[in-house]
Scaffold this motif. Structure first.
Motif, mmCIF file in Angstrom:
data_model
loop_
_atom_site.group_PDB
_atom_site.id
_atom_site.type_symbol
_atom_site.label_atom_id
_atom_site.label_comp_id
_atom_site.label_asym_id
_atom_site.label_seq_id
_atom_site.Cartn_x
_atom_site.Cartn_y
_atom_site.Cartn_z
ATOM 1 N N ASP A 6 26.441 72.963 54.419
ATOM 2 C CA ASP A 6 25.257 72.106 54.299
ATOM 3 C C ASP A 6 25.097 71.520 52.902
ATOM 4 N N ILE A 7 26.213 71.466 52.146
ATOM 5 C CA ILE A 7 26.206 70.773 50.854
ATOM 6 C C ILE A 7 26.687 69.342 51.060
ATOM 7 N N ARG A 8 25.983 68.381 50.466
ATOM 8 C CA ARG A 8 26.385 66.980 50.477
ATOM 9 C C ARG A 8 26.368 66.492 49.034
ATOM 10 N N LEU A 9 27.443 65.813 48.613
ATOM 11 C CA LEU A 9 27.562 65.314 47.251
ATOM 12 C C LEU A 9 28.017 63.865 47.289
ATOM 13 N N ALA A 12 40.072 61.674 50.124
ATOM 14 C CA ALA A 12 39.059 60.860 49.463
ATOM 15 C C ALA A 12 37.722 61.030 50.158
ATOM 16 N N ALA A 13 36.657 60.831 49.399
ATOM 17 C CA ALA A 13 35.321 60.947 49.972
ATOM 18 C C ALA A 13 35.086 59.821 50.964
ATOM 19 N N VAL A 14 34.414 60.114 52.046
ATOM 20 C CA VAL A 14 34.086 59.115 53.057
ATOM 21 C C VAL A 14 32.590 59.149 53.311
ATOM 22 N N PRO A 15 31.996 58.011 53.674
ATOM 23 C CA PRO A 15 30.558 58.000 53.935
ATOM 24 C C PRO A 15 30.193 58.894 55.110
ATOM 25 N N LEU A 16 29.072 59.603 55.003
ATOM 26 C CA LEU A 16 28.560 60.361 56.127
ATOM 27 C C LEU A 16 27.888 59.402 57.095
ATOM 28 N N PRO A 17 27.783 59.763 58.354
ATOM 29 C CA PRO A 17 27.147 58.883 59.327
ATOM 30 C C PRO A 17 25.760 58.443 58.869
ATOM 31 N N GLY A 18 25.545 57.125 58.827
ATOM 32 C CA GLY A 18 24.241 56.579 58.471
ATOM 33 C C GLY A 18 23.910 56.645 56.994
ATOM 34 N N ALA A 19 24.893 56.994 56.120
ATOM 35 C CA ALA A 19 24.608 57.112 54.698
ATOM 36 C C ALA A 19 25.576 56.261 53.895
ATOM 37 N N ALA A 20 25.034 55.468 52.961
ATOM 38 C CA ALA A 20 25.880 54.692 52.066
ATOM 39 C C ALA A 20 26.362 55.595 50.947
ATOM 40 N N GLY A 21 27.459 55.203 50.292
ATOM 41 C CA GLY A 21 27.968 55.979 49.171
ATOM 42 C C GLY A 21 29.286 56.642 49.507
ATOM 43 N N ARG A 22 29.773 57.426 48.572
ATOM 44 C CA ARG A 22 31.030 58.176 48.757
ATOM 45 C C ARG A 22 30.674 59.660 48.755
ATOM 46 N N TRP A 23 30.572 60.219 49.924
ATOM 47 C CA TRP A 23 30.053 61.572 50.082
ATOM 48 C C TRP A 23 31.167 62.576 50.349
ATOM 49 N N HIS A 24 31.015 63.753 49.745
ATOM 50 C CA HIS A 24 31.814 64.933 50.098
ATOM 51 C C HIS A 24 30.862 65.924 50.748
ATOM 52 N N ALA A 25 31.368 66.708 51.683
ATOM 53 C CA ALA A 25 30.506 67.667 52.369
ATOM 54 C C ALA A 25 31.246 68.985 52.601
ATOM 55 N N HIS A 26 30.502 70.072 52.517
ATOM 56 C CA HIS A 26 31.002 71.401 52.867
ATOM 57 C C HIS A 26 29.817 72.233 53.338
ATOM 58 N N GLU A 28 28.259 70.559 35.744
ATOM 59 C CA GLU A 28 28.182 71.275 37.020
ATOM 60 C C GLU A 28 28.519 70.341 38.179
ATOM 61 N N PHE A 29 28.061 69.099 38.091
ATOM 62 C CA PHE A 29 28.373 68.122 39.140
ATOM 63 C C PHE A 29 29.875 67.902 39.227
ATOM 64 N N ASP A 30 30.536 67.717 38.080
ATOM 65 C CA ASP A 30 31.978 67.475 38.082
ATOM 66 C C ASP A 30 32.750 68.665 38.650
ATOM 67 N N LEU A 31 32.310 69.880 38.320
ATOM 68 C CA LEU A 31 32.980 71.064 38.858
ATOM 69 C C LEU A 31 32.829 71.122 40.378
ATOM 70 N N LEU A 32 31.625 70.885 40.866
ATOM 71 C CA LEU A 32 31.399 70.925 42.307
ATOM 72 C C LEU A 32 32.182 69.821 43.001
ATOM 73 N N ALA A 33 32.188 68.619 42.436
ATOM 74 C CA ALA A 33 32.935 67.508 43.029
ATOM 75 C C ALA A 33 34.421 67.836 43.111
#
Length: 284
Positions: free
Chosen positions: A181-184, A165-179, A204-209
């Motif tokens: 230098d991509i952040r979603l 599951a997506a987890v928040p990045l340090p200091g950022a609200a929301g549900r983030w995925h990262a790979h 395109e967003f759904d495919l990347l997610a």
């Protein structure tokens, strides 16, 4: 009285018979419809009414459907279903490159169109939309967004239970995925590449997610087509060659926008004969 944009559809079609058929399909699905007979009228209608779905013919008086789609994409996140008698692969690719989310070849069955509409409605939209004057709408408060997000999650395509599951990045609200230098962010439909925001279509967003959630697990073109329909991985639903070609076109657009290369992929690699997955995370 404020219009309910989630139940508004703009129909851009110069053939009165086809326009009438589309009107009937959308009204039967509970939509309020706005009809337009030219590309310019259609773009103006989208700007004024902020529809959740727009159907778009290609051969229109004045500007054609490809140009209309490009202009609509500058001012709206509406889902675009392109309808055309042009069924060649090059036409499909051009339509999707112009910003369409779906491409149906005429003549089409009303039942097929209804299924595509229902699949699009199961996909959550960004809570930040573009207003007719071109200014971004204010993002609703957390108190307002919370039930909206919960509803969107319950209606979203079923994800594979093995992914993280997506987890928040340090200091950022929301549900983030990262790979790399991509952040979603799933909540705001925000995509950052090297800390620069990248504008993606909903498809395109759904495919990347989906790929970010799946990490190194390979996703076939059929898997990705099912996600866009709002169905779970492994569904027995039929996925035809046009759907797979559409995925290829969407993936080409996605790679171009995030600055990726098929020859030397940084983010998404093609597993020949199988599908797509993220590249290895570690840099050489």
């Amino acid at each position: 009285m404020t219009e309910d944009a989630t139940k508004t559809a703009v129909i851009i079609e110069d053939d009165p018979d086809v326009r009438s058929l589309l009107d009937e399909v959308f009204r039967a699905a509970g939509f309020r419809t706005v009809l337009a007979g030219t590309g310019l009228e259609g773009v103006a209608a989208v700007a004024e009414h902020s529809p959740v779905i727009t159907t778009l013919d290609i051969n229109l008086p004045g500007i054609d459907g490809f140009e209309a789609a490009r202009r609509i994409r500058l001012l709206s996140t509406t889902f675009i279903i392109m309808l055309s008698a042009l069924g060649e692969e090059s036409d499909v690719v051009l339509g999707l490159t112009s910003g369409a989310d779906e491409y149906l070849v005429k003549p089409f069955r009303p039942r097929e169109l209804r299924a595509r509409i229902e699949a699009l409605l199961r996909r959550p939209r960004s809570p930040e939309s573009v207003q007719p004057d071109g200014e971004a709408a204010p993002v609703p408060s957390e108190a307002v967004r919370a039930p909206q997000i919960a509803a969107a999650e319950s209606a979203a395509p079923a994800r594979n239970p093995s992914v993280t599951a997506a987890v928040p990045l340090p200091g950022a609200a929301g549900r983030w995925h990262a790979h790399r230098d991509i952040r979603l962010d799933l909540d705001t439909h925000t995509v950052l590449v090297a800390q620069q925001e990248v504008e993606l279509t909903p498809t395109e967003f759904d495919l990347l997610a989906t790929l970010l959630e799946s990490k190194r697990r390979v996703r076939s073109k059929s898997d990705l087509a099912l996600v866009l329909r709002g169905e779970a991985f492994g569904s027995a639903s039929y996925v035809g060659e046009p759907d797979k070609r559409a995925i290829e076109a969407h993936m080409a657009n996605l790679r171009r926008k995030i600055g990726d290369s098929t020859a030397d992929p940084r983010y998404i690699e093609t597993v020949r004969g199988v599908g797509y997955r993220l590249t290895a995370h570690a840099e050489a």
